[in-house]
Design a protein around this motif. Structure first.
Motif, mmCIF file in Angstrom:
data_model
loop_
_atom_site.group_PDB
_atom_site.id
_atom_site.type_symbol
_atom_site.label_atom_id
_atom_site.label_comp_id
_atom_site.label_asym_id
_atom_site.label_seq_id
_atom_site.Cartn_x
_atom_site.Cartn_y
_atom_site.Cartn_z
ATOM 1 N N LEU A 20 0.811 -1.229 0.000
ATOM 2 C CA LEU A 20 0.000 0.000 0.000
ATOM 3 C C LEU A 20 0.850 1.288 0.000
ATOM 4 C CD1 LEU A 20 -2.958 0.978 0.011
ATOM 5 C CD2 LEU A 20 -2.769 1.138 2.493
ATOM 6 N N PRO A 21 1.865 1.419 0.884
ATOM 7 C CA PRO A 21 2.633 2.677 0.865
ATOM 8 C C PRO A 21 3.256 2.958 -0.501
ATOM 9 C CG PRO A 21 3.205 1.359 2.787
ATOM 10 C CD PRO A 21 2.350 0.502 1.927
ATOM 11 N N ALA A 22 3.830 1.894 -1.105
ATOM 12 C CA ALA A 22 4.458 2.100 -2.415
ATOM 13 C C ALA A 22 3.411 2.469 -3.457
ATOM 14 C CB ALA A 22 5.203 0.846 -2.833
ATOM 15 N N ALA A 23 2.248 1.795 -3.367
ATOM 16 C CA ALA A 23 1.191 2.078 -4.341
ATOM 17 C C ALA A 23 0.681 3.504 -4.182
ATOM 18 C CB ALA A 23 0.053 1.080 -4.159
ATOM 19 N N LEU A 24 0.536 3.943 -2.913
ATOM 20 C CA LEU A 24 0.062 5.315 -2.664
ATOM 21 C C LEU A 24 1.075 6.328 -3.204
ATOM 22 C CD1 LEU A 24 -1.478 5.175 0.939
ATOM 23 C CD2 LEU A 24 -2.675 5.504 -1.226
ATOM 24 N N ALA A 25 2.367 6.062 -2.953
ATOM 25 C CA ALA A 25 3.413 6.974 -3.436
ATOM 26 C C ALA A 25 3.385 7.031 -4.957
ATOM 27 C CB ALA A 25 4.779 6.510 -2.941
ATOM 28 N N LEU A 26 3.210 5.867 -5.578
ATOM 29 C CA LEU A 26 3.163 5.809 -7.039
ATOM 30 C C LEU A 26 1.972 6.607 -7.569
ATOM 31 C CD1 LEU A 26 4.939 4.209 -9.075
ATOM 32 C CD2 LEU A 26 3.046 2.601 -9.256
ATOM 33 N N LEU A 27 0.832 6.442 -6.898
ATOM 34 C CA LEU A 27 -0.369 7.172 -7.303
ATOM 35 C C LEU A 27 -0.166 8.681 -7.165
ATOM 36 C CD1 LEU A 27 -3.344 5.173 -5.737
ATOM 37 C CD2 LEU A 27 -3.054 5.761 -8.134
ATOM 38 N N ALA A 28 0.382 9.068 -6.002
ATOM 39 C CA ALA A 28 0.504 10.507 -5.707
ATOM 40 C C ALA A 28 1.572 11.183 -6.556
ATOM 41 C CB ALA A 28 0.816 10.706 -4.227
ATOM 42 N N PHE A 29 2.698 10.510 -6.749
ATOM 43 C CA PHE A 29 3.820 11.197 -7.384
ATOM 44 C C PHE A 29 4.068 10.804 -8.840
ATOM 45 C CE2 PHE A 29 4.899 11.054 -2.797
ATOM 46 C CZ PHE A 29 4.727 12.404 -2.554
ATOM 47 N N SER A 30 3.347 9.803 -9.308
ATOM 48 C CA SER A 30 3.582 9.394 -10.687
ATOM 49 C C SER A 30 2.289 9.397 -11.505
ATOM 50 C CB SER A 30 4.227 8.010 -10.679
ATOM 51 O OG SER A 30 4.814 7.742 -11.886
#
Lengths: 306, 474
Positions: free
Chosen positions: A22-32
């Motif tokens: 989840l953290p990686a997915a959220l970061a990917l969503l937010a920043f990419s």
């Protein structure tokens, strides 16, 4: 209880892995993903700058860029052609130099590990520092390049190679090749090391010379790694920004002679306050890469089936 | 035997406990510093609070865009002077910034809600106006007294006004006009028996071209125009300005507007356009013709400021075109080189028109101590203080009275600028948000084509008129 143990197991096997990613997915969503989608979205709006009233304009920005004659659209075709020239020349140069360096570094000689480390120097130095150093080397008065060219009689007087509105691309291509060849070398070297030595020995017994061994053993067996390396470098260098921006636009001038699509998109969005049109240029630029990626995926798919 | 391997459950439990412990530790208030020799050091690194404790001076920061040694020294001297005069009440800390990072600095600082300097130096037109539009800086009017208004002439305040609400967006530090000079090597002019121009006896552009020919020498000592002159072996160029896309726009406009007395890019009948009158056309065309006329080497197309100074100081160029700050930079970099200055070409008896505007300090909207920051901003505009700042920067002070103070008063180089001002007339230029785009995509490439001889000036002027009508009225 049986029911709760099933629930626990389900939680572990089904829910837990998702919690971890989840953290990686959220970061990917937010920043990419979000910036990417919002960029595509902006390209269909009228936004000029932050705070402007935004309305949907459909394909108007694309129409204007592809058919307009003032402002950024005036330079779009030139930037597109120069992007192709830049990418083709830089990647081809990196491949030739990288292959040569990889072949040399694949041989056994004293100090090989030192040279293998030294070849990575251009990658280890920050791009902006490289760009500023090359800018200095190209300087017409106290640059090393002018100095030595004058000494050997190839130049009669100082020449400004870069940083002017109509300066050519090739001095920047030289920097791009120098900057990017080490990674190409590393990739190709890994491919070279995967080729069994027995094949070369057998070819030698059959009387094949060095060129023949390279043509009939090295190249065919490295086809996949070469394709991966070239495609990756095309993707990176098509989008390259810093070398062209720092050396090509010396003093912050708009240099149309050494301008590629990412540079034009940046000027249109941030210097000339047309965020939507800048986004549209980026989307068009991305479509080119998408086409290359689709072609590569299909090619890979075919080679796997074979 | 008991299995001592770490199970996944045990690993997760231990990890969670450790994480919770770390979190709890991080949330604990930090312990009071122990008394000792390091305490003073710790205290100075703490950022100023909105409510300083009794007896402590209010600390504000100046983020400076000074970029060469004497400009930095001038700012620091000014800050020291202010701190001495306001000891115990207000203290200004100097922070070295840069032109290229200013917008990122204020944008990210304001977005983060503060923590950046209260006062930032920047350009007014295009720059600070855009910052005010985005809400990053404050209107200075609430902090200004009658005395403060008197520190600068009305036209210069007008150039620092935001058109929609009349806000004053910056104070005045240095101006961008009139500060164009021809810097020359006195030995070269003396050797060629050329008398330099003065404000009372100026050169026309034709005279400058003729004198530049006499100063352009080949390896055999022959000058341009003389029989047997070898243009491939030039060892000394007569006139070397920078002719890049920035300068053909900035300087060309300046010379044309100096004759016209009004902006070239302006509104007429409610429509923006490129409007050169006959006088303006004549000057612009002459300025762009110097390479084709053979008085300036094609090397001028693409010369950087540093290379220009190097060519001048090493004796390769007799005359260069430069702003006043060029003097300070050359003196910093080549302390043994002797140079002198003369006015740029103009017609004898003509008025020197110059544009209001330039640079200033802005008050950041998140500033905790705006009153004190504004106090510093207007204190530094007083003639005796501004003189320190502007002289170090090698630029014309926004408050002209500073020219009568030291170190300006005893430097004869500035006499030309004082003469310009005495016979000059100031005008203001309107703000168009598409001007940069017009400059980059239309004006600069078109004007460069004239310099390179690929287009006539009349043709270029037609292109500029046509495209300005579209681009500036988007």
């Amino acid at each position: 209880m049986k029911g709760s143990s099933v629930t626990n197991r389900l939680r572990k096997t089904v829910v837990l892995p998702y919690l971890f990613i989840l953290p990686a997915a959220l970061a990917l969503l937010a920043f990419s993903l979000y910036p990417f989608l919002s960029g595509v979205g902006y390209s269909f709006t009228s936004i000029g700058w932050i705070g402007d009233q935004v309305r949907f304009v459909g394909l108007e920005n694309y129409r204007r860029i592809l058919s307009g004659s003032v402002g950024a659209p005036k330079f779009f075709k030139q930037a597109f052609v120069q992007s192709i020239e830049w990418t083709a020349a830089v990647v081809a140069g990196q491949f030739v130099v990288g292959m040569f360096a990889a072949l040399v570094l694949n041989e056994r000689f004293p100090g090989r590990s030192v040279f293998r480390t030294a070849v990575l120097v251009p990658v280890a130095v920050p791009t902006v520092i490289i760009a500023l150093t090359w800018q200095w080397m190209y300087d017409p008065f106290y640059g090393l390049i002018n100095h030595y060219l004058k000494q050997v009689g190839l130049l009669s007087g100082p020449t400004a190679w870069v940083g002017q509105p109509n300066s050519p691309l090739w001095p920047l291509i030289v920097v791009g090749i120098w900057r990017g060849f080490p990674f190409m070398t590393v990739m190709l070297l890994s491919g070279l090391q995967g080729i069994p030595q027995e094949l070369y020995e057998a070819a030698r017994v059959d009387g094949a010379n060095a060129l023949g061994r390279f043509r009939h053993i090295t190249l065919p067996l490295m086809r996949t790694i070469i394709a991966i390396a070239v495609v990756l470098h095309v993707l990176w260098w098509w989008n390259h920004f810093d070398i062209i921006r720092v050396i090509g636009s010396g003093g912050g001038q708009f240099s149309y002679g050494a301008m590629t699509l990412p540079i034009l998109a940046w000027y249109e969005a941030f210097a000339w306050s047309h965020l939507a049109r800048g986004a549209a240029i980026s989307v068009i630029s991305m479509l080119v890469l998408l086409a290359i990626m689709i072609w590569n995926a299909r090619r890979e798919g075919r080679s796997v089936k074979l | 035997m008991r299995d001592r391997r770490l199970t996944r459950r045990a690993f997760l439990r231990t990890g969670s406990l450790a994480g919770a412990a770390l979190l709890a530790a991080a949330c604990q208030p930090s312990p009071a510093p122990t008394a000792g020799p390091t305490q003073a050091k710790v205290a100075t690194s703490v950022p100023p609070t909105a409510e300083p404790s009794a007896g402590q001076p209010v600390a504000i920061q100046l983020w400076s865009t000074a970029w060469f040694p004497s400009s930095i020294a001038g700012r620091m001297a000014l800050v020291d002077k202010f701190n001495k005069e306001h000891e115990g009440r207000v203290k200004v800390d100097y922070i070295q910034g840069s032109w290229g990072e200013a917008t990122t600095y204020i944008q990210s600082g304001v977005a983060a809600g503060g923590g950046i300097a209260c006062v930032i130096e920047y350009e007014v037109e295009g720059g600070a106006q855009d910052w005010y539009r985005k809400g990053w800086i404050k209107d200075l009017r609430p902090y200004m007294s009658e005395e403060d208004w008197a520190l600068m002439i009305e036209a210069q305040w007008k150039a620092r006004e935001y058109p929609d609400d009349g806000a004053i967006i910056a104070n005045g530090t240095v101006l961008w006009e009139p500060m164009q000079l021809v810097l020359y090597n006195p030995k070269h002019l003396e050797a060629a028996s050329i008398r330099p121009a003065t404000v009372t006896e100026p050169w026309s552009w034709a005279e400058l071209i003729e004198n530049a020919k006499l100063l352009t020498l080949d390896a055999n000592g022959k000058h341009l125009g003389e029989d047997g002159f070898d243009s491939k072996q030039v060892v000394q160029w007569g006139f070397l300005p920078r002719l890049d896309s920035e300068k053909v726009w900035e300087w060309g406009l300046r010379f044309a507007q100096q004759r016209m007395g009004k902006p070239v890019v302006r509104q007429e009948n409610g429509k923006w356009g490129w409007n050169l009158d006959e006088k303006g056309k004549q000057v612009y065309a002459l300025f762009l013709s110097i390479v084709q006329e053979g008085v300036t080497p094609s090397l001028a197309i693409g010369l950087s400021g540093d290379s220009l100074h190097e060519a001048f100081a090493s004796g390769k160029a007799s005359m260069i075109l430069r702003e006043t700050f060029g003097i300070a930079i050359i003196k910093d970099n080549y302390p043994d080189f002797e140079l002198a200055a003369m006015p740029t070409p103009f017609e004898k008896g003509d008025k020197v028109f110059y544009k209001a505007g330039g640079e200033g300090m802005v008050l950041v909207s998140t500033c905790d101590h705006p009153q004190e920051a504004a106090q510093f901003m207007f204190w530094m505009m007083k003639p005796e203080n501004l003189a320190l700042y502007a002289y170090g920067n090698g630029m014309l002070p926004a408050n002209y009275a500073a020219l009568d103070k030291e170190p300006f008063a005893s430097d004869p180089t500035w006499d030309i600028i004082k003469d310009y001002l005495a016979r000059g007339e100031v005008y203001t230029t309107p703000y168009n948000p598409h001007l940069i785009e017009f400059r980059d995509t239309v004006a600069a490439p078109t004007l460069m084509a004239v310099v390179e001889g690929k287009m006539s000036f009349d043709e270029a002027n037609r292109v500029l008129e046509e495209q300005a009508a579209t681009l500036l009225n988007q």
